[in-house]
Motif scaffolding. Structure first.
Motif, mmCIF file in Angstrom:
data_model
loop_
_atom_site.group_PDB
_atom_site.id
_atom_site.type_symbol
_atom_site.label_atom_id
_atom_site.label_comp_id
_atom_site.label_asym_id
_atom_site.label_seq_id
_atom_site.Cartn_x
_atom_site.Cartn_y
_atom_site.Cartn_z
ATOM 1 N N ALA A 57 -13.939 6.337 7.960
ATOM 2 C CA ALA A 57 -14.269 4.924 8.149
ATOM 3 C C ALA A 57 -13.267 4.072 7.382
ATOM 4 N N VAL A 58 -12.954 2.913 7.939
ATOM 5 C CA VAL A 58 -12.080 1.959 7.260
ATOM 6 C C VAL A 58 -12.535 0.577 7.710
ATOM 7 N N SER A 59 -12.339 -0.423 6.858
ATOM 8 C CA SER A 59 -12.731 -1.775 7.265
ATOM 9 C C SER A 59 -11.853 -2.225 8.425
ATOM 10 N N GLN A 60 -12.462 -2.836 9.409
ATOM 11 C CA GLN A 60 -11.706 -3.289 10.576
ATOM 12 C C GLN A 60 -10.591 -4.260 10.161
ATOM 13 N N SER A 61 -10.894 -5.114 9.161
ATOM 14 C CA SER A 61 -9.895 -6.105 8.747
ATOM 15 C C SER A 61 -8.670 -5.421 8.153
ATOM 16 N N VAL A 62 -8.881 -4.310 7.438
ATOM 17 C CA VAL A 62 -7.761 -3.575 6.839
ATOM 18 C C VAL A 62 -6.915 -2.936 7.943
ATOM 19 N N LEU A 63 -7.590 -2.394 8.940
ATOM 20 C CA LEU A 63 -6.889 -1.764 10.052
ATOM 21 C C LEU A 63 -6.098 -2.829 10.837
ATOM 22 N N ASP A 64 -6.728 -4.000 11.015
ATOM 23 C CA ASP A 64 -6.062 -5.094 11.733
ATOM 24 C C ASP A 64 -4.765 -5.497 11.024
ATOM 25 N N GLU A 65 -4.855 -5.469 9.714
ATOM 26 C CA GLU A 65 -3.695 -5.803 8.886
ATOM 27 C C GLU A 65 -2.512 -4.909 9.260
ATOM 28 N N PHE A 66 -2.778 -3.607 9.381
ATOM 29 C CA PHE A 66 -1.740 -2.651 9.750
ATOM 30 C C PHE A 66 -1.217 -2.956 11.148
ATOM 31 N N PHE A 121 1.913 4.781 9.255
ATOM 32 C CA PHE A 121 0.471 4.798 9.016
ATOM 33 C C PHE A 121 0.148 5.517 7.701
ATOM 34 N N ILE A 122 0.872 6.587 7.429
ATOM 35 C CA ILE A 122 0.638 7.306 6.172
ATOM 36 C C ILE A 122 1.012 6.418 4.979
ATOM 37 N N GLU A 123 2.123 5.704 5.115
ATOM 38 C CA GLU A 123 2.486 4.761 4.052
ATOM 39 C C GLU A 123 1.394 3.704 3.876
ATOM 40 N N PHE A 124 0.861 3.253 5.003
ATOM 41 C CA PHE A 124 -0.208 2.244 4.966
ATOM 42 C C PHE A 124 -1.447 2.780 4.248
ATOM 43 N N MET A 125 -1.759 4.075 4.501
ATOM 44 C CA MET A 125 -2.943 4.645 3.849
ATOM 45 C C MET A 125 -2.759 4.732 2.338
ATOM 46 N N LEU A 126 -1.497 4.765 1.893
ATOM 47 C CA LEU A 126 -1.251 4.766 0.444
ATOM 48 C C LEU A 126 -1.063 3.348 -0.092
ATOM 49 N N GLY A 127 -1.124 2.366 0.802
ATOM 50 C CA GLY A 127 -0.957 0.975 0.388
ATOM 51 C C GLY A 127 -2.212 0.439 -0.290
ATOM 52 N N GLY A 128 -2.054 -0.702 -0.944
ATOM 53 C CA GLY A 128 -3.131 -1.265 -1.755
ATOM 54 C C GLY A 128 -4.415 -1.530 -1.001
ATOM 55 N N SER A 129 -4.333 -2.133 0.171
ATOM 56 C CA SER A 129 -5.567 -2.542 0.834
ATOM 57 C C SER A 129 -6.368 -1.345 1.326
ATOM 58 N N PHE A 130 -5.708 -0.326 1.884
ATOM 59 C CA PHE A 130 -6.435 0.848 2.341
ATOM 60 C C PHE A 130 -7.037 1.595 1.158
ATOM 61 N N GLN A 131 -6.243 1.786 0.113
ATOM 62 C CA GLN A 131 -6.719 2.504 -1.065
ATOM 63 C C GLN A 131 -7.951 1.819 -1.681
ATOM 64 N N ALA A 132 -7.905 0.486 -1.725
ATOM 65 C CA ALA A 132 -9.030 -0.243 -2.319
ATOM 66 C C ALA A 132 -10.257 -0.181 -1.406
ATOM 67 N N ASP A 133 -10.033 0.062 -0.137
ATOM 68 C CA ASP A 133 -11.101 0.072 0.849
ATOM 69 C C ASP A 133 -11.846 1.412 0.867
ATOM 70 N N VAL A 134 -11.153 2.457 0.424
ATOM 71 C CA VAL A 134 -11.655 3.824 0.529
ATOM 72 C C VAL A 134 -13.027 4.076 -0.128
ATOM 73 N N PRO A 135 -13.269 3.573 -1.366
ATOM 74 C CA PRO A 135 -14.574 3.889 -1.984
ATOM 75 C C PRO A 135 -15.741 3.306 -1.198
ATOM 76 N N VAL A 193 -4.091 6.475 -5.528
ATOM 77 C CA VAL A 193 -3.058 5.673 -6.189
ATOM 78 C C VAL A 193 -3.602 5.132 -7.507
ATOM 79 N N THR A 194 -2.892 5.415 -8.590
ATOM 80 C CA THR A 194 -3.340 5.011 -9.915
ATOM 81 C C THR A 194 -3.439 3.500 -10.011
ATOM 82 N N GLY A 195 -4.507 3.042 -10.652
ATOM 83 C CA GLY A 195 -4.641 1.607 -10.890
ATOM 84 C C GLY A 195 -5.306 0.829 -9.770
ATOM 85 N N THR A 196 -5.743 1.521 -8.704
ATOM 86 C CA THR A 196 -6.450 0.813 -7.633
ATOM 87 C C THR A 196 -7.815 0.383 -8.143
#
Lengths: 539, 241, 376
Positions: free
Chosen positions: C62-71, C310-324, C333-336
């Protein structure tokens, strides 16, 4: 001729993928590698699993007949308040996801359950669940036939001095035997390929061949062992089917069919009242309690009784991709089920017609017998075998269907087809050939005869078949989970999604969605039963 | 209590299958060896009356006495009455002999005797050599005779016939009615014969009970009935005017 | 006539199958390829022509639709999600179609599946630039094919209410689980059918050792023998364990100890003002076992560049913050930053148990059969 479309359909969407995945296991690099046969034969675990699968299926079938035949009599012979609703509601267990049913059943017969008896992990839990799931198969299949038997046959027997059980043994039984055989073969196959029930309720010590095949295929990717097991499963299924097929044919009797409204009556004697009451009590106990547990849980939120979980269904959790508005899930389910039902009914009618032929003795050819058996095989085949088969055969144009949504209704139709045929063939077979001849002499073409004589007569069976096909599609999970796109989930997929996450609201949403699925099933079945053509006596 | 063979004392019955009406306070006495016609239009309750006597339907009030024994609550299979339906209700899975032998088997008549009796009864109805025939292959008249043979085979104490000629054509019917009357009289049976057909009732019955809306409106010999119908309804039913 | 048609159909089928059989056999090519870096000055590239990227995931993705839209709007790539059952079934489906894949990217296989993913030559090499920000404990694939995206911990959860009612201390160690005071209190998933079940079995091997011992006397098996003697219940799946057998939180059963995730307790908290030590359920930290989820570019992908993006995007800030919030797991990613409930109610797991993935790949089947011999 009529057999061609269904056979071609099964050849492409069942036989091809299954044979391909088996060959992938046995000819991994273009050369035969049959070492797995020796491995499986030498494995005492597999022998134990096979033995357990067979006896568990026989026990489930016998138990189911024992409880469901009185139920069939109840619906065929008596009028009582709420009959129509109950007839439709019987299919509810059929569409509910296994895990939901199992969790509800554990709420009663599990540790700390309502009944105070903990059966979880025992074979009894498996058998009870199998009766729960298959009761409707027997009641609806046999009940449809039974309701067309003229009660005056039974009354004549009584007037001739037969006591009640002899009336059943001497008159009723010979006339319903062939539909009992048809229902039994389906119950047997369902129990034989039981997966979720065995895993959840049977504990770790009970395994069926189906579970073994799933593990070898999806978990371990041991395609050679899986192939041998799949062949073993196929062998047992074919033997069983030929046996059932033989007894079904040998025992079918032509008789004048009556309409159901003509044959039902309200309870008269105290004995009949007792019969109706005890049957209804059984239904309430078997179906009512677990389903009530489910419904009650869907309304008991941490904040007290209410619609909180239902409201939560529409909460998008911040716009997650895994969120699907319940209306969309319902829409997806209804769409797939409608297409699957249409495919299954068209192909099923063709097949049943081809199997029965013109009803005369010489139409019972070896060909029609094999067609009959071939159509049933998908019910006795592992969903994972077919699912993985799909992946490796539909990967090139023109049939690059791997991610096509069409595969979903097609896969559902493959499973539903045998039901349709099993319900239609006995009905067609029991039509007096003279009716056909009469219509033909009145100047009707074979197609007209078929439309104007046979279709209305098999109307009841057709409605029952449509109900089953629809229910199967609504509830199908195994193949769907494998083929679905995350943005087009069906209701069972949505239920599993919610149940895969911890927390009151996720669990509650699964229960709420299940309750909606139950309601939807009842409504759809009521509509289908309403559209069924009126009884035979009316033309 | 009267000394009659069959006595219905104030019998009432409530709803049966969908359309059937109720029976109201019916009292009828039938002498041994009598053939009674039960005449009524459809929906008058005549079938229900037979079903109550056969025990297929419960009487809500009143009693039924057969040969001096109260059978009001006796289950059907112990009443020893023979019942024949309009549609004949032949067992489709049995051949002619097995249909006829059914009641004898239920009565545990030994096999040799059974075979003799079957042959005898089939001869009686004029169907010698039909024993091994499939019932689906019979004509309407033949089916009617097999049904009669099946009813007669166990020697019932009372014969109940529900429009047995209903599905046959006129010519055949007239022929069979007189044949049936002869047979019943020859065998000395007591019979109730339900019909909506005046001529059938007159040709066959010693006395006729006319039913209307679940009640017996007149119970007399054909002569009396014809001469002085009790009500408007009876005279219309008899075809007067 | 009918017979003829049947014979024709049969012939056709057999022919099709034999063609298929031979084509399958010739399909296997063992060349390994790699995808070059895609980021432009550290940000996602924009594709001139709109392309469709197919992403294969497990059914709990699952991922937030808004985060996916961003990509999608940044890259001009349309994402199509394809699911194939749970992580194990998905991975095996991918392996079965290796070289002619259904999708371009696969996401969601863990370290226990990594061995077979690599062995079956499923992926293309790709080293994401954003891997720089990822804690090195998660970067375990030296061949550079599998990229870590998120991680979680499988831990024993306890029902706080049940223990306080019984007047017992909450268990905090493996040994506490075999204490007579918790007899018939513990439910575990079958390691042969369930991912958390497997993780807990591996946790006992990591803790007690004896993984190289093929006899029935291995040290970790001794622990299981004690668990068995203490009435541990084995069920097929997490759903059965958590909802039907566990008594804590939303569980409807009567056993106060269950194998679940470190992130399960926050999901049981609806009132966020509740003090941490009063949340309905909690975690036995000592039992936690690390689980990392990876992504990779499938060999034979038709859009390898978009897949890399897409893999780079999954390591990006918005996806990482969305994961929990979406998948109940931690970002790699450290510091998220973590969501409040998540940060508050998950006990920090400093050093979760772990085994090298190659060791798991080499021994998993034997361990499972050793375990099964004890329980079946």
């Amino acid at each position: 001729m009529a057999a061609a479309p269904p056979l071609l359909f099964l050849a492409v969407f069942f036989a091809w993928p299954v044979v391909a995945i088996i060959l992938r296991g046995l000819r991994p690099d273009g050369a035969w590698d049959l070492a797995a046969f020796g491995e499986v034969v030498a494995d005492s675990t597999i022998r134990r699993v096979l033995w357990f699968t067979i006896w568990e299926s026989i026990a489930s079938t016998v138990l189911c007949l024992l409880f469901a035949l009185p139920g069939a009599a109840l619906f065929a012979r008596y009028r009582f308040p709420g009959k129509k609703l109950l007839w439709s509601a019987l299919l509810v267990p059929f569409v509910l996801p296994t895990v939901v049913v199992a969790v509800s059943l554990l709420g009663i017969i599990g540790s700390g359950g309502l009944s105070g008896v903990n059966l979880s992990g025992t074979v009894w839990a498996i058998l009870i669940a199998h009766v729960f799931f298959n009761y409707a198969v027997v009641v609806r299949t046999v009940g449809s036939t039974w309701s067309t038997i003229d009660p005056r046959l039974e009354e004549s027997a009584r007037a001739l001095g037969a006591r009640p059980w002899r009336v059943f043994a001497e008159v009723t039984w010979p006339l319903i035997r062939s539909s009992v055989a048809a229902a039994s073969s389906i119950v047997f196959l369902f129990s034989f390929t039981s997966f979720g029930i065995v895993l959840i309720l049977g504990g770790i010590s009970h395994r069926t061949l189906e579970v073994e095949i799933y593990d070898q295929t999806a978990k371990f990717l041991q395609l050679d062992v899986a192939a041998v097991l799949a062949l073993l499963q196929l062998l047992v299924v074919v033997i069983i089917l030929l046996w059932f097929g033989r007894s079904q044919r040998r025992r079918s009797v032509l008789f004048d069919q009556r309409s159901a409204t003509e044959t039902e009556q309200p309870a008269g004697t105290p004995r009949q009242k007792w019969f109706i009451r005890s049957n209804l009590m059984f239904i309430a106990l078997l179906f009512g309690t677990p389903l009530m547990v489910l419904v009650v849980r869907s309304f008991s939120t941490p904040e007290g009784w209410g619609f909180g979980f239902y409201r939560a269904l529409t909460d998008s959790r911040g716009g997650s991709t895994s969120f699907v508005p319940p209306v969309d899930a319902i829409g997806n389910s209804l769409m797939f089920a409608s297409i699957a039902t249409a495919i299954a009914l068209v192909l099923g009618l063709c097949a049943a017609w081809a199997i029965v032929g013109d009803g005369s003795a010489h139409s019972d050819t070896r060909f029609s017998r094999w067609t009959d058996t071939a159509l049933m095989i998908p019910l006795g085949t592992s969903a994972v075998t077919v699912g993985f088969g799909f992946l490796i055969v539909f990967d090139e144009p023109p049939l690059n269907l791997r991610s096509s949504l069409w595969l979903i209704p097609i896969a559902h139709a493959v499973v539903a087809l045998p039901f349709v045929v099993r319900l239609l063939a006995p009905a067609l077979r029991s039509i007096d050939p003279r009716l056909r001849e009469a219509a033909a002499t009145l100047g009707a073409s074979p197609r007209r005869v078929w439309l104007s004589v046979e279709v209305p007569i098999v109307g009841r069976a057709l409605a029952a078949a449509a109900g089953f096909a629809f229910a199967i599609s609504l509830g199908e999970f195994g193949a769907t989970a494998f083929l679905i796109r995350p943005d087009r989930p069906t209701m069972p997929i949505a239920i599993y999604r919610a149940l895969g996450r911890p927390g009151e609201y996720n669990f509650g949403q699964a229960m709420a969605m299940s309750t909606i699925l139950m309601l939807l099933t009842v409504v759809v079945m009521l509509v289908i039963d309403r559209f069924r053509p009126a009884g035979v006596s009316e033309f | 209590m009267s000394s009659s063979y069959l006595a219905l004392n104030h019998v009432s019955a409530r709803h049966d299958r969908n359309e059937d009406p109720t029976l109201h306070n019916i009292s009828v006495d039938v002498e041994a060896g009598e053939v009674i016609g039960v005449l009524g239009s459809s929906g008058s309750g005549k079938t229900t009356l037979l079903r109550v006597i056969a025990g297929l339907h419960n009487a809500s009030e009143g009693s039924i006495i057969l040969d001096g024994v109260d059978i009001t609550t006796t289950p059907t299979h112990l009443r020893g009455v023979g019942l024949m339906f309009q549609e004949h209700a032949l067992f489709p899975h049995l051949n002619v002999s097995d249909n006829v032998a059914f009641g004898l088997r239920m009565a545990k008549v030994p096999k040799p005797e059974r075979s003799i009796r079957v042959v005898e009864v089939l001869e009686l109805v004029g169907l010698t050599d039909f024993g091994t025939r499939d019932v689906a292959s019979l004509s309407g008249g033949e089916r009617q005779r097999v049904a009669l043979a099946r009813t007669l085979a166990p020697s019932p104490r009372l014969l109940l016939l529900d429009e047995p000629m209903g599905s046959l054509d006129r010519v055949l019917r007239d022929h069979l009615v007189s044949e049936l009357r002869e047979l019943i009289v020859d065998l000395g049976l007591t019979a109730l014969y339900v019909t909506h057909d005046r001529s059938e009732a007159f040709a066959l019955a010693d006395r006729i009970a006319v039913l209307d809306e679940g009640a017996v409106v007149q119970f007399d010999t054909p002569g009396v009935l014809d001469a002085s119908p009790a009500t408007e309804h009876v005279s219309r039913l008899l075809g007067h005017r | 006539m009918r017979r003829l048609i049947a014979a024709g159909l049969l012939g056709l089928t057999v022919f099709a199958l034999s063609v298929l059989g031979s084509s399958c056999a010739s399909e296997k090519s063992e060349t390994s390829s790699s995808v070059s870096p895609v980021l432009v000055n550290g940000s996602l590239p924009r594709f001139e022509e709109s392309v469709t990227l197919r992403v294969m995931t497990h059914d709990s993705f699952a991922v937030s639709q808004s985060v996916l839209d961003e990509f999608e709007s940044a890259t001009n790539v349309r994402v199509e999600l394809i699911s194939s059952g749970d992580a194990v079934a998905m991975t095996n489906a991918a392996i079965l179609t290796a070289g002619n894949p259904v999708a371009d990217v696969i996401f969601g296989f863990d370290e226990n599946l990594l061995g077979s993913v690599l062995r079956s030559n499923l992926l293309q090499q790709f080293r994401a630039e954003r891997l720089e920000g990822v804690d090195s404990v998660f970067v375990i694939d030296d061949s550079g094919m599998a990229t870590p995206i998120d991680h979680g911990n499988v831990c024993v959860n306890f029902d706080r209410g049940a223990f306080s009612k019984a007047g017992l201390p909450v268990p905090s160690t493996f040994d506490a689980l075999i204490d007579p005071s918790v007899k018939n209190d513990f439910v575990v998933e079958d390691p042969s059918t369930s991912t958390p079940g497997l993780a807990f079995m591996l946790a006992t091997i990591a803790k007690f050792g004896g993984g190289d011992d093929a006899t029935t006397g291995a040290a970790w098996l001794n622990y299981w023998k004690q668990l068995k003697a203490n009435g541990v219940s084995i069920v097929d799946s997490w759903e059965t364990a958590y909802y039907a057998t566990f008594s804590g939180g939303s569980g409807k059963g009567d056993r106060p100890l269950v194998v679940s995730y470190a992130s399960s307790p926050p999901a049981e908290v609806s009132d966020t003002t509740l003090p941490v030590d009063q949340s309905p359920t909690g975690v036995v930290t000592e039992t936690c076992y690390r689980q990392t989820e990876f992504a990779g570019i499938l060999r034979g992908a038709s859009q390898p560049q978009a897949a890399a993006a897409f893999i780079e995007f999954m390591l990006g800030g918005s996806f990482q913050a969305d994961v929990p919030g979406q998948m109940y797991v931690y970002p790699v990613v450290t510091g998220t930053p973590l969501p409040d409930t998540f940060a508050k109610y998950t006990a920090p797991v400093e050093a979760p148990l772990a085994l090298p993935y190659s060791e798991v790949a080499a021994n998993r089947e034997r361990w499972i059969s050793q375990w099964s011999a004890l329980f079946r």
